[in-house]
Motif scaffolding. Structure first.
Motif, PDB file in Angstrom:
ATOM      1  N   VAL A 193       1.037  -0.966   0.153  1.00  0.00           N
ATOM      2  CA  VAL A 193      -0.301  -0.107   0.097  1.00  0.00           C
ATOM      3  C   VAL A 193       1.219   1.043   0.141  1.00  0.00           C
ATOM      4  O   VAL A 193       1.982   1.227   0.668  1.00  0.00           O
ATOM      5  N   LEU A 194       0.992   1.954  -1.284  1.00  0.00           N
ATOM      6  CA  LEU A 194       1.208   3.188  -1.232  1.00  0.00           C
ATOM      7  C   LEU A 194       1.220   4.570  -0.787  1.00  0.00           C
ATOM      8  O   LEU A 194      -0.599   4.526  -1.214  1.00  0.00           O
ATOM      9  N   ALA A 195       1.020   5.501   0.164  1.00  0.00           N
ATOM     10  CA  ALA A 195       0.534   6.451   0.634  1.00  0.00           C
ATOM     11  C   ALA A 195       1.622   7.613   1.038  1.00  0.00           C
ATOM     12  O   ALA A 195       2.927   7.232   0.933  1.00  0.00           O
ATOM     13  N   PRO A 196       0.955   9.293   0.563  1.00  0.00           N
ATOM     14  CA  PRO A 196       1.713   9.966   0.808  1.00  0.00           C
ATOM     15  C   PRO A 196       2.400  10.850   1.898  1.00  0.00           C
ATOM     16  O   PRO A 196       2.851  11.685   1.713  1.00  0.00           O
ATOM     17  N   ALA A 223      -4.067   8.726  -4.286  1.00  0.00           N
ATOM     18  CA  ALA A 223      -3.234   9.546  -4.969  1.00  0.00           C
ATOM     19  C   ALA A 223      -3.025  10.305  -5.976  1.00  0.00           C
ATOM     20  O   ALA A 223      -1.701  10.786  -6.033  1.00  0.00           O
ATOM     21  N   ASP A 224      -3.740  11.192  -5.791  1.00  0.00           N
ATOM     22  CA  ASP A 224      -4.402  13.291  -6.066  1.00  0.00           C
ATOM     23  C   ASP A 224      -3.112  13.407  -5.229  1.00  0.00           C
ATOM     24  O   ASP A 224      -2.166  14.309  -5.910  1.00  0.00           O
ATOM     25  N   GLU A 225      -2.758  13.077  -4.040  1.00  0.00           N
ATOM     26  CA  GLU A 225      -1.713  14.047  -3.183  1.00  0.00           C
ATOM     27  C   GLU A 225      -0.587  13.601  -2.820  1.00  0.00           C
ATOM     28  O   GLU A 225      -0.109  14.098  -3.492  1.00  0.00           O
ATOM     29  N   MET A 231       2.774  16.131  -4.688  1.00  0.00           N
ATOM     30  CA  MET A 231       3.901  15.682  -4.252  1.00  0.00           C
ATOM     31  C   MET A 231       4.812  15.833  -4.362  1.00  0.00           C
ATOM     32  O   MET A 231       6.030  15.552  -4.077  1.00  0.00           O
ATOM     33  N   GLY A 232       4.874  15.143  -5.477  1.00  0.00           N
ATOM     34  CA  GLY A 232       6.223  15.028  -6.534  1.00  0.00           C
ATOM     35  C   GLY A 232       6.557  13.957  -6.459  1.00  0.00           C
ATOM     36  O   GLY A 232       7.720  13.879  -6.482  1.00  0.00           O
ATOM     37  N   PHE A 233       5.831  12.923  -6.243  1.00  0.00           N
ATOM     38  CA  PHE A 233       6.168  10.958  -6.423  1.00  0.00           C
ATOM     39  C   PHE A 233       5.452  10.645  -7.626  1.00  0.00           C
ATOM     40  O   PHE A 233       6.143   9.466  -7.814  1.00  0.00           O
ATOM     41  N   ALA A 234       5.273  10.891  -8.491  1.00  0.00           N
ATOM     42  CA  ALA A 234       5.145  11.151  -9.765  1.00  0.00           C
ATOM     43  C   ALA A 234       5.833   9.347 -10.550  1.00  0.00           C
ATOM     44  O   ALA A 234       5.722   8.450 -10.924  1.00  0.00           O
ATOM     45  N   GLU A 235       7.127   9.769 -10.241  1.00  0.00           N
ATOM     46  CA  GLU A 235       8.258   9.015 -11.292  1.00  0.00           C
ATOM     47  C   GLU A 235       8.365   8.128 -10.200  1.00  0.00           C
ATOM     48  O   GLU A 235       8.453   6.508 -10.468  1.00  0.00           O
ATOM     49  N   ASP A 236       8.244   8.067  -8.877  1.00  0.00           N
ATOM     50  CA  ASP A 236       8.685   6.852  -7.979  1.00  0.00           C
ATOM     51  C   ASP A 236       7.384   6.195  -8.274  1.00  0.00           C
ATOM     52  O   ASP A 236       7.747   4.702  -8.602  1.00  0.00           O
ATOM     53  N   PRO A 271      -7.171  13.698 -11.333  1.00  0.00           N
ATOM     54  CA  PRO A 271      -7.373  14.437 -12.462  1.00  0.00           C
ATOM     55  C   PRO A 271      -6.588  13.796 -13.523  1.00  0.00           C
ATOM     56  O   PRO A 271      -6.710  12.469 -13.723  1.00  0.00           O
ATOM     57  N   ALA A 272      -6.177  14.230 -14.640  1.00  0.00           N
ATOM     58  CA  ALA A 272      -5.321  14.047 -16.042  1.00  0.00           C
ATOM     59  C   ALA A 272      -4.404  12.709 -16.085  1.00  0.00           C
ATOM     60  O   ALA A 272      -4.479  11.626 -16.192  1.00  0.00           O
ATOM     61  N   ARG A 273      -3.339  13.648 -15.003  1.00  0.00           N
ATOM     62  CA  ARG A 273      -2.542  12.738 -14.585  1.00  0.00           C
ATOM     63  C   ARG A 273      -2.514  11.296 -14.118  1.00  0.00           C
ATOM     64  O   ARG A 273      -2.048  10.173 -14.314  1.00  0.00           O
ATOM     65  N   ILE A 274      -4.205  11.180 -13.426  1.00  0.00           N
ATOM     66  CA  ILE A 274      -4.451   9.575 -12.836  1.00  0.00           C
ATOM     67  C   ILE A 274      -4.637   9.024 -13.084  1.00  0.00           C
ATOM     68  O   ILE A 274      -4.458   7.735 -13.881  1.00  0.00           O
TER      69      ILE A 274
END
Length: 552
Positions: A75-78, A153-155, A159-164, A186-189
């Motif tokens: 589970v990934l959390a921000p 996921a949006d948060e 916070m800049g974790f897209a690449e991770d 949003p679109a990026r999700i």
């Protein structure tokens, strides 16, 4: 689905739900649990505070296979706070199963996490940066992973974790189940969904609307209290409020029994009600409440189902419910038919964000007030003594005690006799109160503890640190904020000016946290890369370069 029983969960999970007081699934749980149990990928849009954790944790635990050495679910959390919260909840649900749940986040010594992972873990709850760190070190083995959950996921993207996140999703086995929860889509999700999820089921839960019951006739108030002081704080609040009848909601049976005993020792006629009691026991308790020989009922949500007490004046959330509709349902028990009532909630500092979410969802203001002091308590008790004496004077049946006053008046002033009598009456009505000091928690302190993103009014003393990564490494401000906020105790709002050049970046942080931030960033990866981190020295303070014509 109207009850958890219909899910046919493992008996150990159902027992945990009963003990935690979970009666009916929330909307997101009704929609998401069957889908996740089926093994399908899913995209669920639901707000914080709607019961999302149980919506994915219960299916994960349902499918655990014993004896696995490597994680079966990730589970990934921000944030570290959410990671700990999710891990604790999952551990509670899976306790009877012996589920091994580990929270992995920055700010905690990594050798401790490495040892726990090596010993064997069933479910890992991690912040993206620390998950990448363990993957790079080879200490997080995802080869047998069956389910990946992206919570908030949006948060995480903000916070800049897209690449991770993309690196992690690329590292997990093909054919795994992926479940994504987000308050917004949003679109990026949607881009992530298209690349990494297979024919996902789409779930959208609208924010629950506040109940028509209660409404404006219910005074809603919250007190910020450290967990270890909550029982004492409850006693103090009840002493001030002096309810005619109150229901105090707890999560577990053990908590109900313990708190019922604490209130009884304080002099309250308190009764416990939970699912471990027989019907005869339940009936006896309810009879005491209805005939007013008991004034406080300490109960779980399940045990209080269908409860209707005409003279109920107060509802107390000893534990803040994680779902907004549970909160609405609880407070709807007071303020019915135009009657006034009070809803009191004891909130731990780390739950302040959840309280604000419930406030937004219910579209009602929950006033955060200062806990009554010992002085307030003493003044209230004197007022109650005065009221009791005034009532007795109106009854006119105390003539038999005149002989005592006559005997004492030969040697003492009549006012002194009256004062002594009041003191005796007052002290006899105090059943050993717990007047220990309870530390005050302010809204500002609770907000800071949760890292709420809010522009700082004054950073105080600051220093600037040097980070040896810049535009060349595709570093953005949110990458630096995310790394610091998730690896240290510094909240995002405490971070000041950030400047990024081609080769390096500078970040302004509180001076008191310099050593912690430097050590943490030196020990972790930023966007998958190690960086040199140290106190920033302006060019005028740097030693001259040994190479002619160049400055470092």
């Amino acid at each position: 689905m109207t009850s958890f029983v219909e899910l046919k969960l493992r008996p150990e999970l159902q027992q945990a739900l009963d003990e935690l007081g979970y009666e009916e699934p929330t909307p997101i749980q009704r929609e998401a649990i069957p889908v996740v149990l089926s093994g399908r990928d899913a995209v669920a849009q639901a707000a914080t505070g709607t019961g999302k954790t149980a919506a994915f944790a219960l299916p994960l635990l349902q499918g655990l296979e014993p004896g696995s050495r490597t994680p079966q679910a990730l589970v990934l959390a921000p944030t570290r706070e959410l990671a700990v919260q999710v891990a604790e909840a999952t551990q509670r649900y899976g306790r009877q199963l012996g589920a091994r749940v580990l929270a992995v986040y920055g700010g905690q010594p990594i050798p401790h996490q490495m040892r726990a992972l090596s010993a064997g873990v069933d479910v890992v709850v991690a912040t993206p940066g620390r998950a990448i760190d363990h993957l790079t070190r080879g200490t997080l083995d995802l080869s047998d992973l069956r389910t990946l959950v992206l919570d908030e996921a949006d948060e995480m993207l903000d916070m800049g974790f897209a690449e991770d996140i993309e690196a992690i999703m690329a590292a997990v086995p093909d054919g795994r189940q992926t479940v994504l929860f987000s308050a917004t889509l949003p679109a990026r999700i949607n881009g992530l969904v298209k690349r990494y999820l297979t024919d996902p089921v789409k779930i959208k839960i609208e924010r629950p609307k506040p109940s028509a019951e209660g409404g404006a006739s219910v005074r809603q108030v919250a007190y910020l209290v450290p967990r270890q002081h909550k029982a004492n704080a409850l006693g103090r609040v009840l002493d001030i409020e002096a309810p005619t009848a109150a229901v105090v909601f707890c999560r577990t049976r053990d908590e109900v029994d313990s708190l019922g005993g604490t209130l009884a020792a304080r002099g309250y006629r308190a009764e416990a009600l939970h699912g471990g009691m027989t019907q005869d026991q339940r009936d006896r308790v309810m009879a005491k409440i209805r005939n007013r020989t008991a004034e406080i009922l300490v109960a779980t949500d399940v045990a209080a189902r269908g409860l209707d007490i005409d003279h109920l004046t107060h509802v107390v959330n000893f534990d803040l419910p994680s779902a907004a509709d549970t909160y609405v349902h609880r407070i709807g028990r007071v303020g019915r038919a135009g009657r006034e009532g009070t809803a009191i909630t004891l909130v731990e500092p780390r739950q302040h964000r959840l309280l604000k979410t419930i406030e937004k969802v219910t579209k009602s203001r929950i006033a955060v007030e200062t806990l009554p002091t010992v002085a307030d308590l003493r003044a209230r008790r004197l007022e109650l003594t005065r009221g009791a004496i005034a009532e007795l004077l109106r009854e006119d049946d105390y003539e038999q005690y005149r002989v005592v006053v006559d005997a004492l008046s030969d040697e003492h002033d009549i006012v002194q006799i009256a004062l002594a009598a009041v003191k005796l009456a007052h002290e006899s009505g105090i059943a050993g109160p717990d007047e220990d000091d309870i530390p005050e928690v302010t809204v500002a302190a609770a907000t800071a503890a949760q890292g709420t993103k809010r522009p700082p009014k004054n950073l105080g003393d600051t220093v600037t640190i040097f980070v040896g990564l810049g535009h060349a490494a595709k570093i953005r401000p949110q990458d630096l904020v995310g790394a610091i906020a998730n690896e240290t105790s510094v909240a995002g709002r405490q971070i000041g000016a950030i400047e990024i050049t081609h080769k390096f970046s500078t970040v302004e942080i509180p001076a008191a946290a310099e050593a912690e931030v430097v050590a943490a960033l030196q020990a972790t990866l930023i966007k998958g890369r190690k960086a040199r981190v140290e106190r920033f020295k302006p060019p005028s303070q740097r030693p001259p370069s040994k190479k002619k014509g160049k400055q470092p």
